[in-house]
Design a protein around this motif. Structure first.
Motif, PDB file in Angstrom:
ATOM      1  N   LEU A  43     -50.426  -4.003  40.530  1.00 19.67           N
ATOM      2  CA  LEU A  43     -50.022  -3.100  41.605  1.00 19.67           C
ATOM      3  C   LEU A  43     -50.014  -1.634  41.189  1.00 19.67           C
ATOM      4  CD1 LEU A  43     -49.066  -3.125  44.601  1.00 19.67           C
ATOM      5  CD2 LEU A  43     -46.750  -3.190  43.730  1.00 19.67           C
ATOM      6  N   PRO A  44     -49.476  -1.262  40.014  1.00 16.02           N
ATOM      7  CA  PRO A  44     -49.497   0.155  39.639  1.00 16.02           C
ATOM      8  C   PRO A  44     -50.918   0.735  39.526  1.00 16.02           C
ATOM      9  CG  PRO A  44     -47.896  -1.001  38.319  1.00 16.02           C
ATOM     10  CD  PRO A  44     -48.662  -2.050  39.080  1.00 16.02           C
ATOM     11  N   ASP A  45     -51.899  -0.093  39.201  1.00 15.18           N
ATOM     12  CA  ASP A  45     -53.286   0.379  39.095  1.00 15.18           C
ATOM     13  C   ASP A  45     -53.935   0.611  40.457  1.00 15.18           C
ATOM     14  OD1 ASP A  45     -53.101   0.190  36.342  1.00 15.18           O
ATOM     15  OD2 ASP A  45     -53.858  -1.873  36.313  1.00 15.18           O
ATOM     16  N   LEU A  46     -53.343   0.091  41.508  1.00 16.77           N
ATOM     17  CA  LEU A  46     -53.935   0.175  42.848  1.00 16.77           C
ATOM     18  C   LEU A  46     -53.359   1.299  43.699  1.00 16.77           C
ATOM     19  CD1 LEU A  46     -53.937  -3.641  43.622  1.00 16.77           C
ATOM     20  CD2 LEU A  46     -55.862  -2.259  42.855  1.00 16.77           C
ATOM     21  N   VAL A  47     -52.405   2.021  43.183  1.00 18.27           N
ATOM     22  CA  VAL A  47     -51.678   3.005  43.985  1.00 18.27           C
ATOM     23  C   VAL A  47     -52.589   4.117  44.517  1.00 18.27           C
ATOM     24  CG1 VAL A  47     -49.879   4.769  43.885  1.00 18.27           C
ATOM     25  CG2 VAL A  47     -49.463   2.520  42.934  1.00 18.27           C
ATOM     26  N   ASP A  48     -53.480   4.625  43.728  1.00 21.01           N
ATOM     27  CA  ASP A  48     -54.314   5.762  44.149  1.00 21.01           C
ATOM     28  C   ASP A  48     -55.659   5.365  44.743  1.00 21.01           C
ATOM     29  OD1 ASP A  48     -52.436   7.665  43.467  1.00 21.01           O
ATOM     30  OD2 ASP A  48     -53.101   7.732  41.382  1.00 21.01           O
ATOM     31  N   ARG A  49     -55.840   4.130  45.073  1.00 20.30           N
ATOM     32  CA  ARG A  49     -57.106   3.689  45.667  1.00 20.30           C
ATOM     33  C   ARG A  49     -57.149   4.077  47.142  1.00 20.30           C
ATOM     34  NH1 ARG A  49     -60.330  -0.773  43.168  1.00 20.30           N
ATOM     35  NH2 ARG A  49     -60.980  -0.838  45.316  1.00 20.30           N
ATOM     36  N   PRO A  50     -58.358   4.082  47.726  1.00 19.85           N
ATOM     37  CA  PRO A  50     -58.475   4.403  49.157  1.00 19.85           C
ATOM     38  C   PRO A  50     -57.686   3.417  50.019  1.00 19.85           C
ATOM     39  CG  PRO A  50     -60.638   4.313  48.118  1.00 19.85           C
ATOM     40  CD  PRO A  50     -59.657   3.825  47.115  1.00 19.85           C
ATOM     41  N   GLN A  51     -57.203   3.902  51.135  1.00 17.25           N
ATOM     42  CA  GLN A  51     -56.433   3.057  52.046  1.00 17.25           C
ATOM     43  C   GLN A  51     -57.389   2.344  52.989  1.00 17.25           C
ATOM     44  OE1 GLN A  51     -53.601   5.569  53.956  1.00 17.25           O
ATOM     45  NE2 GLN A  51     -52.547   6.066  52.063  1.00 17.25           N
ATOM     46  N   ASN A  52     -57.873   1.189  52.553  1.00 20.60           N
ATOM     47  CA  ASN A  52     -58.791   0.413  53.365  1.00 20.60           C
ATOM     48  C   ASN A  52     -58.487  -1.076  53.212  1.00 20.60           C
ATOM     49  OD1 ASN A  52     -59.893  -0.314  50.858  1.00 20.60           O
ATOM     50  ND2 ASN A  52     -61.481   1.250  50.968  1.00 20.60           N
ATOM     51  N   ARG A  53     -59.293  -1.908  53.840  1.00 21.11           N
ATOM     52  CA  ARG A  53     -59.041  -3.353  53.818  1.00 21.11           C
ATOM     53  C   ARG A  53     -59.190  -3.944  52.419  1.00 21.11           C
ATOM     54  NH1 ARG A  53     -61.718  -5.843  59.281  1.00 21.11           N
ATOM     55  NH2 ARG A  53     -60.547  -4.531  60.718  1.00 21.11           N
ATOM     56  N   GLU A  54     -60.140  -3.426  51.663  1.00 16.62           N
ATOM     57  CA  GLU A  54     -60.335  -3.930  50.308  1.00 16.62           C
ATOM     58  C   GLU A  54     -59.084  -3.702  49.451  1.00 16.62           C
ATOM     59  OE1 GLU A  54     -63.075  -3.212  46.343  1.00 16.62           O
ATOM     60  OE2 GLU A  54     -63.555  -2.126  48.177  1.00 16.62           O
ATOM     61  N   THR A  55     -58.550  -2.511  49.521  1.00 13.03           N
ATOM     62  CA  THR A  55     -57.333  -2.201  48.763  1.00 13.03           C
ATOM     63  C   THR A  55     -56.164  -3.049  49.253  1.00 13.03           C
ATOM     64  OG1 THR A  55     -58.107   0.047  48.377  1.00 13.03           O
ATOM     65  CG2 THR A  55     -55.753  -0.359  48.082  1.00 13.03           C
ATOM     66  N   ALA A  56     -56.076  -3.239  50.557  1.00 12.98           N
ATOM     67  CA  ALA A  56     -54.997  -4.071  51.105  1.00 12.98           C
ATOM     68  C   ALA A  56     -55.077  -5.491  50.547  1.00 12.98           C
ATOM     69  CB  ALA A  56     -55.056  -4.084  52.624  1.00 12.98           C
ATOM     70  N   MET A  57     -56.263  -6.063  50.476  1.00 13.82           N
ATOM     71  CA  MET A  57     -56.427  -7.409  49.934  1.00 13.82           C
ATOM     72  C   MET A  57     -56.092  -7.450  48.440  1.00 13.82           C
ATOM     73  SD  MET A  57     -57.059  -9.418  52.357  1.00 13.82           S
ATOM     74  CE  MET A  57     -57.520 -10.848  51.446  1.00 13.82           C
ATOM     75  N   LEU A  58     -56.497  -6.413  47.708  1.00 16.28           N
ATOM     76  CA  LEU A  58     -56.156  -6.343  46.290  1.00 16.28           C
ATOM     77  C   LEU A  58     -54.654  -6.229  46.072  1.00 16.28           C
ATOM     78  CD1 LEU A  58     -59.015  -3.996  45.031  1.00 16.28           C
ATOM     79  CD2 LEU A  58     -58.761  -6.446  44.553  1.00 16.28           C
ATOM     80  N   LEU A  59     -53.979  -5.470  46.940  1.00 20.73           N
ATOM     81  CA  LEU A  59     -52.521  -5.343  46.864  1.00 20.73           C
ATOM     82  C   LEU A  59     -51.837  -6.685  47.093  1.00 20.73           C
ATOM     83  CD1 LEU A  59     -52.054  -2.004  48.816  1.00 20.73           C
ATOM     84  CD2 LEU A  59     -51.482  -2.371  46.416  1.00 20.73           C
ATOM     85  N   VAL A  60     -52.304  -7.419  48.077  1.00 20.48           N
ATOM     86  CA  VAL A  60     -51.729  -8.730  48.371  1.00 20.48           C
ATOM     87  C   VAL A  60     -51.952  -9.678  47.194  1.00 20.48           C
ATOM     88  CG1 VAL A  60     -51.938 -10.767  49.842  1.00 20.48           C
ATOM     89  CG2 VAL A  60     -51.880  -8.497  50.864  1.00 20.48           C
ATOM     90  N   ALA A  61     -53.173  -9.706  46.677  1.00 25.30           N
ATOM     91  CA  ALA A  61     -53.481 -10.605  45.564  1.00 25.30           C
ATOM     92  C   ALA A  61     -52.667 -10.250  44.317  1.00 25.30           C
ATOM     93  CB  ALA A  61     -54.970 -10.560  45.260  1.00 25.30           C
ATOM     94  N   ALA A  62     -52.576  -8.963  44.011  1.00 27.66           N
ATOM     95  CA  ALA A  62     -51.833  -8.533  42.818  1.00 27.66           C
ATOM     96  C   ALA A  62     -50.355  -8.851  42.959  1.00 27.66           C
ATOM     97  CB  ALA A  62     -52.038  -7.038  42.588  1.00 27.66           C
ATOM     98  N   SER A  63     -49.791  -8.613  44.118  1.00 28.69           N
ATOM     99  CA  SER A  63     -48.355  -8.816  44.326  1.00 28.69           C
ATOM    100  C   SER A  63     -47.991 -10.294  44.386  1.00 28.69           C
ATOM    101  CB  SER A  63     -47.912  -8.123  45.609  1.00 28.69           C
ATOM    102  OG  SER A  63     -48.224  -6.760  45.544  1.00 28.69           O
ATOM    103  N   ALA A  64     -48.656 -11.025  45.248  1.00 27.91           N
ATOM    104  CA  ALA A  64     -48.339 -12.449  45.396  1.00 27.91           C
ATOM    105  C   ALA A  64     -48.623 -13.216  44.113  1.00 27.91           C
ATOM    106  CB  ALA A  64     -49.118 -13.037  46.563  1.00 27.91           C
ATOM    107  N   GLY A  65     -49.700 -12.854  43.434  1.00 24.08           N
ATOM    108  CA  GLY A  65     -50.033 -13.523  42.179  1.00 24.08           C
ATOM    109  C   GLY A  65     -49.000 -13.288  41.097  1.00 24.08           C
ATOM    110  N   ALA A  66     -48.555 -12.052  40.955  1.00 18.25           N
ATOM    111  CA  ALA A  66     -47.559 -11.731  39.929  1.00 18.25           C
ATOM    112  C   ALA A  66     -46.218 -12.397  40.234  1.00 18.25           C
ATOM    113  CB  ALA A  66     -47.384 -10.223  39.817  1.00 18.25           C
ATOM    114  N   ILE A  67     -45.818 -12.383  41.489  1.00 19.08           N
ATOM    115  CA  ILE A  67     -44.546 -13.019  41.856  1.00 19.08           C
ATOM    116  C   ILE A  67     -44.626 -14.527  41.618  1.00 19.08           C
ATOM    117  CG2 ILE A  67     -43.000 -13.562  43.775  1.00 19.08           C
ATOM    118  CD1 ILE A  67     -43.741 -10.744  44.885  1.00 19.08           C
TER     119      ILE A  67
END
Length: 112
Positions: A43-67
């Motif tokens: 998640l910290p590596d994704l903070v400055d990425r563009p706000q688009n669907r790809e980033t949203a999916m990466l955020l979900v995968a990074a967060s749900a996976g880590a939890i």
């Protein structure tokens, strides 16, 4: 399980412990903990990425996976990122504590 509040040093347990654990794992970059390099999330590596669907999916995968990997006493039911016009983002999580009778869904909003 009883833990320690990171700000006060007081004992915490239950939902307070779960909230603190989720915040800790999501805000810790992978590779930053000595002797436990795999702990944390992307998640910290994704903070400055563009706000688009790809980033949203990466955020979900990074967060749900880590939890799912590091917090064994919860199950992620929903993980939804949201972006504001001023560049800020927030992650809305619905998690279900496991191992307890009559557990209720816990909703969290984590800014990033």
């Amino acid at each position: 399980m009883t833990g320690m509040n990171r700000n006060t040093g007081a004992p915490i347990s239950g939902l307070d412990q779960i909230v603190q654990d989720i915040g800790d794992v999501l805000t810790t970059p992978k590779g930053s903990r000595v002797m436990r390099r795999a702990y944390g999330s992307d998640l910290p590596d994704l903070v400055d990425r563009p706000q688009n669907r790809e980033t949203a999916m990466l955020l979900v995968a990074a967060s749900a996976g880590a939890i799912s990997r590091w917090i064994r006493n919860v199950r992620v039911l929903r993980c939804q990122p949201a972006f504001s016009a001023d560049g800020r983002g927030a992650l809305t999580l619905d998690v279900l504590p496991t191992g307890t009778v009559n557990a209720q869904t816990l909703s969290l909003t984590i800014p990033f």
